[in-house]
Design an enzyme around this catalytic site. Structure first.
Site, mmCIF file in Angstrom:
data_model
loop_
_atom_site.group_PDB
_atom_site.id
_atom_site.type_symbol
_atom_site.label_atom_id
_atom_site.label_comp_id
_atom_site.label_asym_id
_atom_site.label_seq_id
_atom_site.Cartn_x
_atom_site.Cartn_y
_atom_site.Cartn_z
ATOM 1 C CE LYS A 61 66.387 31.381 69.423
ATOM 2 N NZ LYS A 61 67.286 31.067 70.540
ATOM 3 C CD GLN A 105 69.042 28.406 72.176
ATOM 4 O OE1 GLN A 105 69.022 29.224 71.267
ATOM 5 N NE2 GLN A 105 68.108 28.368 73.093
ATOM 6 C CG ASP A 128 70.930 36.066 72.727
ATOM 7 O OD1 ASP A 128 69.704 35.997 72.541
ATOM 8 O OD2 ASP A 128 71.698 35.092 72.620
HETATM 9 N N1 GUN Z 1 67.920 30.094 75.696
HETATM 10 C C1 GUN Z 1 66.669 30.423 76.076
HETATM 11 N N2 GUN Z 1 66.353 31.654 75.649
HETATM 12 C C2 GUN Z 1 67.433 32.131 74.986
HETATM 13 C C3 GUN Z 1 67.719 33.352 74.306
HETATM 14 O O1 GUN Z 1 66.913 34.284 74.230
HETATM 15 N N3 GUN Z 1 68.948 33.424 73.741
HETATM 16 C C4 GUN Z 1 69.870 32.440 73.833
HETATM 17 N N4 GUN Z 1 71.054 32.608 73.265
HETATM 18 N N5 GUN Z 1 69.634 31.306 74.460
HETATM 19 C C5 GUN Z 1 68.423 31.149 75.033
#
Ligand code: GUN
Length: 304
Positions: A61, A105, A128
Site C-alpha cells: 500500500k 491493518q 476502508d
Molecule cells: N486486511 C485484509 N484486507 C484488509 C483491508 O481491506 N483493509 C484493512 N484495513 N485490513 C485488511
C-alpha cells in the site's frame, strides 16, 4: 497469474490489467490535484504487530502511494501495543491535515478491540469504509462517500468487463464485514452497476449448491479453498473469486501455492467469465483504496 489452460484464456477477467488501468486514472487525478491545490492525497497505514501477511499488504500500500504521487505515513506499533496507544495514533492522524485516509491493518493482535479502533477513525478519513456511519450510508444506497475497497473493486471488474448485474441473480458466498455484507449492499443498490437480486449464502446455509446453481453471478468470499465446485455452477455464469488461501503443494517451489475459493479447473469450463487467483480481485483492492483516498481528499477540499 497462475498457469491457465489456453481454452480458458478468453474467459478470464484480468484484474491485474484492470487495476493497472484504474491506477493510471488515479495517478492522472493525483497530477491534476497537485496542479490545482499544490497538495497531495495523504494516506496513513497503521500496522499493529508483526503478522507476516499484514506486513506485505502494508508495504504494498505504501509503495503504491509513492507510485501515484501520494503523501503517505506508515506507523508500526509493537505486537504488545495497548488499546490506548493505538487510539492515540488514530487521534493524531484524525487531526493531521496532511492525512486524508486512515487504514488500520486487520487483523490486529487479540488485546486490541478492533471495532473500537474503527469507531474512533474520523468517518471522513475512513478509506476502508468500515466505520458504522459509512457502512450505514452504504446500506442506505448513498454511494457518494467512502466505498468498500474489495467489493467496489468487484463492481469495477464487472463494469469494465461489460457485465451488468441489473436484474440478475447474484449469489454472494460469505457474510464477512469486509467483503460479503458490503458486496451484497452494493449489488442490491439502485442504479448503474447494481439492481441485482441478491442472495447471501454462508456456512449455515441449507441447499447451498441449489442456490449457487441458479446464480447468474457468483461472488465467492467464504474463505475456504476451492469451495465452489463445477457441479455448483450453471452454464454461462460469471464467477468472481475473492478468496486467497495458501494450500500445501509439495510439487510447488515453496511447498505451497495460492488458491481461491473457486475450484478453477472445474468451474472455468462452465463459466462465461471468471477471475483467476492470483491476478483477479487481489490487485483491485489497493487500486480502490487509492481511489477512496482521492475521494476523501476532494471531500476535504470542498469543506474548506
Ligand atoms: N486486511 C485484509 N484486507 C484488509 C483491508 O481491506 N483493509 C484493512 N484495513 N485490513 C485488511
Amino acid at each position: 497469474m497462475p498457469p491457465v489452460k489456453k481454452e480458458f484464456l478468453a474467459k478470464l477477467i484480468d484484474g491485474k490489467a484492470i487495476a493497472a488501468e484504474i491506477n493510471r486514472e488515479n495517478a492522472a487525478e493525483t497530477a491534476v490535484i497537485a496542479k490545482e491545490y499544490g497538495a497531495a492525497p495523504g494516506l496513513a497505514v497503521v500496522l499493529v504487530g508483526n503478522d507476516p501477511a499484514s506486513q506485505v499488504y502494508v508495504s504494498s500500500k505504501v509503495k503504491k502511494c509513492a507510485e501515484l504521487g501520494f503523501y503517505s505515513e506508515k506507523i508500526v506499533l509493537p505486537e504488545n501495543a495497548t488499546q490506548e496507544e493505538v487510539l492515540s495514533v488514530v487521534d493524531s492522524l484524525n487531526r493531521n491535515p496532511a492525512i486524508h485516509g486512515i487504514l488500520v491493518q486487520s487483523p490486529p493482535p487479540p488485546q486490541i478491540d478492533e471495532q473500537a479502533i474503527i469507531n474512533a477513525i474520523d468517518p471522513a478519513k475512513d478509506v476502508d469504509c468500515f466505520h458504522p456511519l459509512n457502512v450505514g450510508k452504504l446500506l442506505l444506497g448513498d454511494l457518494s462517500g467512502m466505498l468498500p475497497c474489495t467489493p467496489w473493486g468487484v463492481i469495477q471488474l464487472l463494469d469494465r468487463s461489460g457485465i451488468s448485474p441489473a436484474g440478475k441473480h447474484a449469489v454472494v458466498l460469505g457474510r464477512s464485514n469486509i467483503v460479503g455484507k458490503p458486496m451484497a449492499a452494493l449489488l442490491m443498490a439502485k442504479g448503474k452497476n447494481a439492481d441485482a437480486t441478491v442472495t447471501v449464502c454462508h456456512s449455515r446455509t441449507k441447499n447451498l449448491a441449489e442456490i449457487t446453481r441458479s446464480a447468474d453471478i457468483i461472488i465467492a468470499a467464504i474463505g475456504k479453498p476451492e469451495f465452489l465446485r463445477g457441479d455448483m455452477v450453471k452454464e454461462g455464469a460469471v464467477v468472481i473469486d475473492v478468496g486467497i488461501n495458501r494450500i500445501a503443494d509439495p510439487s510447488a517451489p515453496k511447498g505451497m501455492r495460492l488458491v481461491g475459493d473457486v475450484a478453477f479447473d472445474e468451474v472455468a469450463p462452465k463459466a462465461s467469465r471468471i477471475t483467476p487467483v492470483p491476478g483477479g480481485v487481489g490487485p483491485m483492492t489497493i487500486a480502490m483504496l487509492m481511489n477512496n483516498t482521492i475521494r476523501a481528499f476532494k471531500a476535504a477540499m470542498k469543506k474548506k
